[in-house]
Design a protein around this motif. Structure first.
Motif, PDB file in Angstrom:
ATOM      1  N   LYS A  79      16.196  10.938  34.702  1.00  0.00           N
ATOM      2  CA  LYS A  79      15.635  11.849  34.166  1.00  0.00           C
ATOM      3  C   LYS A  79      14.955   9.797  33.376  1.00  0.00           C
ATOM      4  O   LYS A  79      14.408  10.302  32.406  1.00  0.00           O
ATOM      5  CB  LYS A  79      15.553  12.217  33.075  1.00  0.00           C
ATOM      6  N   VAL A  80      15.509   9.510  34.124  1.00  0.00           N
ATOM      7  CA  VAL A  80      15.262   8.216  32.913  1.00  0.00           C
ATOM      8  C   VAL A  80      15.406   6.870  33.810  1.00  0.00           C
ATOM      9  O   VAL A  80      15.525   6.444  34.813  1.00  0.00           O
ATOM     10  CB  VAL A  80      16.939   7.804  32.157  1.00  0.00           C
ATOM     11  N   TYR A  81      14.413   6.449  33.065  1.00  0.00           N
ATOM     12  CA  TYR A  81      14.512   4.263  33.954  1.00  0.00           C
ATOM     13  C   TYR A  81      15.348   3.670  33.329  1.00  0.00           C
ATOM     14  O   TYR A  81      15.843   3.808  31.889  1.00  0.00           O
ATOM     15  CB  TYR A  81      12.649   3.923  33.721  1.00  0.00           C
ATOM     16  N   HIS A  82      15.998   2.942  34.109  1.00  0.00           N
ATOM     17  CA  HIS A  82      15.982   1.879  33.218  1.00  0.00           C
ATOM     18  C   HIS A  82      15.184  -0.003  33.974  1.00  0.00           C
ATOM     19  O   HIS A  82      14.996  -0.540  34.721  1.00  0.00           O
ATOM     20  CB  HIS A  82      17.901   1.591  34.579  1.00  0.00           C
ATOM     21  N   ARG A  83      16.218  -0.863  32.610  1.00  0.00           N
ATOM     22  CA  ARG A  83      15.904  -2.512  32.666  1.00  0.00           C
ATOM     23  C   ARG A  83      16.378  -2.900  33.936  1.00  0.00           C
ATOM     24  O   ARG A  83      15.701  -4.500  34.603  1.00  0.00           O
ATOM     25  CB  ARG A  83      15.627  -2.694  31.129  1.00  0.00           C
ATOM     26  N   THR A 117      19.647  -3.621  37.330  1.00  0.00           N
ATOM     27  CA  THR A 117      20.130  -2.531  38.404  1.00  0.00           C
ATOM     28  C   THR A 117      21.581  -2.700  37.920  1.00  0.00           C
ATOM     29  O   THR A 117      22.802  -1.997  38.446  1.00  0.00           O
ATOM     30  CB  THR A 117      19.816  -3.733  39.982  1.00  0.00           C
ATOM     31  N   GLU A 118      22.297  -3.838  37.193  1.00  0.00           N
ATOM     32  CA  GLU A 118      23.347  -3.436  36.251  1.00  0.00           C
ATOM     33  C   GLU A 118      23.803  -2.546  35.322  1.00  0.00           C
ATOM     34  O   GLU A 118      24.171  -2.471  34.600  1.00  0.00           O
ATOM     35  CB  GLU A 118      23.496  -4.654  35.994  1.00  0.00           C
ATOM     36  N   CYS A 119      22.729  -1.998  34.836  1.00  0.00           N
ATOM     37  CA  CYS A 119      23.340  -0.863  33.326  1.00  0.00           C
ATOM     38  C   CYS A 119      23.626   0.064  34.077  1.00  0.00           C
ATOM     39  O   CYS A 119      24.548   0.579  35.052  1.00  0.00           O
ATOM     40  CB  CYS A 119      21.792  -0.428  33.337  1.00  0.00           C
ATOM     41  N   ARG A 120      24.455   0.565  33.191  1.00  0.00           N
ATOM     42  CA  ARG A 120      26.109   0.951  33.942  1.00  0.00           C
ATOM     43  C   ARG A 120      25.801   2.683  33.597  1.00  0.00           C
ATOM     44  O   ARG A 120      26.091   3.694  34.068  1.00  0.00           O
ATOM     45  CB  ARG A 120      26.714   1.144  32.544  1.00  0.00           C
ATOM     46  N   GLY A 121      24.443   2.824  32.953  1.00  0.00           N
ATOM     47  CA  GLY A 121      23.380   3.973  33.264  1.00  0.00           C
ATOM     48  C   GLY A 121      23.464   4.386  34.531  1.00  0.00           C
ATOM     49  O   GLY A 121      23.898   5.989  35.298  1.00  0.00           O
ATOM     50  N   LEU A 122      23.384   3.283  35.773  1.00  0.00           N
ATOM     51  CA  LEU A 122      22.949   3.768  36.985  1.00  0.00           C
ATOM     52  C   LEU A 122      24.180   3.307  37.401  1.00  0.00           C
ATOM     53  O   LEU A 122      24.369   3.934  39.399  1.00  0.00           O
ATOM     54  CB  LEU A 122      22.397   2.093  37.123  1.00  0.00           C
ATOM     55  N   ALA A 123      24.604   3.591  37.146  1.00  0.00           N
ATOM     56  CA  ALA A 123      26.389   3.497  37.972  1.00  0.00           C
ATOM     57  C   ALA A 123      27.333   4.130  38.766  1.00  0.00           C
ATOM     58  O   ALA A 123      28.413   4.526  39.482  1.00  0.00           O
ATOM     59  CB  ALA A 123      27.693   2.746  36.686  1.00  0.00           C
ATOM     60  N   HIS A 124      26.908   5.786  38.127  1.00  0.00           N
ATOM     61  CA  HIS A 124      27.282   6.822  38.904  1.00  0.00           C
ATOM     62  C   HIS A 124      25.748   7.648  39.551  1.00  0.00           C
ATOM     63  O   HIS A 124      26.266   8.654  40.148  1.00  0.00           O
ATOM     64  CB  HIS A 124      27.611   7.964  37.330  1.00  0.00           C
ATOM     65  N   CYS A 125      24.913   6.662  40.042  1.00  0.00           N
ATOM     66  CA  CYS A 125      23.791   7.157  41.045  1.00  0.00           C
ATOM     67  C   CYS A 125      24.830   6.958  42.388  1.00  0.00           C
ATOM     68  O   CYS A 125      24.302   6.486  42.836  1.00  0.00           O
ATOM     69  CB  CYS A 125      22.383   6.061  40.917  1.00  0.00           C
ATOM     70  N   SER A 126      24.485   8.284  43.183  1.00  0.00           N
ATOM     71  CA  SER A 126      24.550   8.919  44.568  1.00  0.00           C
ATOM     72  C   SER A 126      23.911   8.690  45.151  1.00  0.00           C
ATOM     73  O   SER A 126      24.167   9.096  46.658  1.00  0.00           O
ATOM     74  CB  SER A 126      25.306  10.200  44.270  1.00  0.00           C
ATOM     75  N   ARG A 145       9.718   9.916  32.906  1.00  0.00           N
ATOM     76  CA  ARG A 145      10.785   9.393  32.890  1.00  0.00           C
ATOM     77  C   ARG A 145      11.082   8.965  31.581  1.00  0.00           C
ATOM     78  O   ARG A 145      10.147   8.421  30.809  1.00  0.00           O
ATOM     79  CB  ARG A 145      11.133   8.210  34.044  1.00  0.00           C
ATOM     80  N   ARG A 146      11.906   8.683  31.149  1.00  0.00           N
ATOM     81  CA  ARG A 146      12.412   8.447  29.228  1.00  0.00           C
ATOM     82  C   ARG A 146      12.932   6.793  29.657  1.00  0.00           C
ATOM     83  O   ARG A 146      13.856   6.653  30.170  1.00  0.00           O
ATOM     84  CB  ARG A 146      13.147   9.327  28.719  1.00  0.00           C
ATOM     85  N   PRO A 147      12.883   5.981  28.332  1.00  0.00           N
ATOM     86  CA  PRO A 147      13.610   4.402  28.419  1.00  0.00           C
ATOM     87  C   PRO A 147      15.297   5.688  28.773  1.00  0.00           C
ATOM     88  O   PRO A 147      15.703   6.247  28.058  1.00  0.00           O
ATOM     89  CB  PRO A 147      13.306   3.925  27.521  1.00  0.00           C
ATOM     90  N   CYS A 148      15.636   4.511  29.231  1.00  0.00           N
ATOM     91  CA  CYS A 148      17.786   4.547  29.320  1.00  0.00           C
ATOM     92  C   CYS A 148      17.825   4.360  27.089  1.00  0.00           C
ATOM     93  O   CYS A 148      17.692   2.669  27.032  1.00  0.00           O
ATOM     94  CB  CYS A 148      18.237   3.639  30.063  1.00  0.00           C
ATOM     95  N   LYS A 149      18.900   5.089  27.156  1.00  0.00           N
ATOM     96  CA  LYS A 149      19.341   4.739  25.908  1.00  0.00           C
ATOM     97  C   LYS A 149      20.070   3.935  25.506  1.00  0.00           C
ATOM     98  O   LYS A 149      20.827   3.358  24.596  1.00  0.00           O
ATOM     99  CB  LYS A 149      20.277   6.182  26.069  1.00  0.00           C
TER     100      LYS A 149
END
Length: 82
Positions: A43-47, A49-58, A74-78
């Motif tokens: 549900k999130v967008y990231h600034r 590709t190195e964001c740790r929030g995307l690390a678990h994207c399967s 989508r909402r911004p990554c916290k």
């Protein structure tokens, strides 16, 4: 009478001599791109590709415009957008 008409005409022409209709401003802003995980629960967008929030994207990580991400709900990554 013709003198008043001539003076009126000169006045009108003088007022509009420098008139130039405004043109639409040229946009100098560049399109901002963001990244999002294609996962079914994402549900999130990231600034970045190195964001740790995307690390678990399967699934696949997509690059889309910010406007598209917002349109998708989508909402911004916290982490990145504090």
């Amino acid at each position: 009478m013709p003198t008043k008409l001539l003076l009126s005409l000169v006045l009108i022409l003088t007022l509009f001599a420098g008139y130039c209709p405004r043109q639409a401003p040229v946009s100098t802003q560049q399109t901002e791109y963001v990244y999002l995980c294609e996962g079914p629960y994402s549900k999130v967008y990231h600034r970045s590709t190195e964001c740790r929030g995307l690390a678990h994207c399967s699934t696949k990580i997509d690059k889309v415009t910010l406007a598209e991400a917002v349109k998708m709900g989508r909402r911004p990554c916290k982490i990145e957008y504090r």
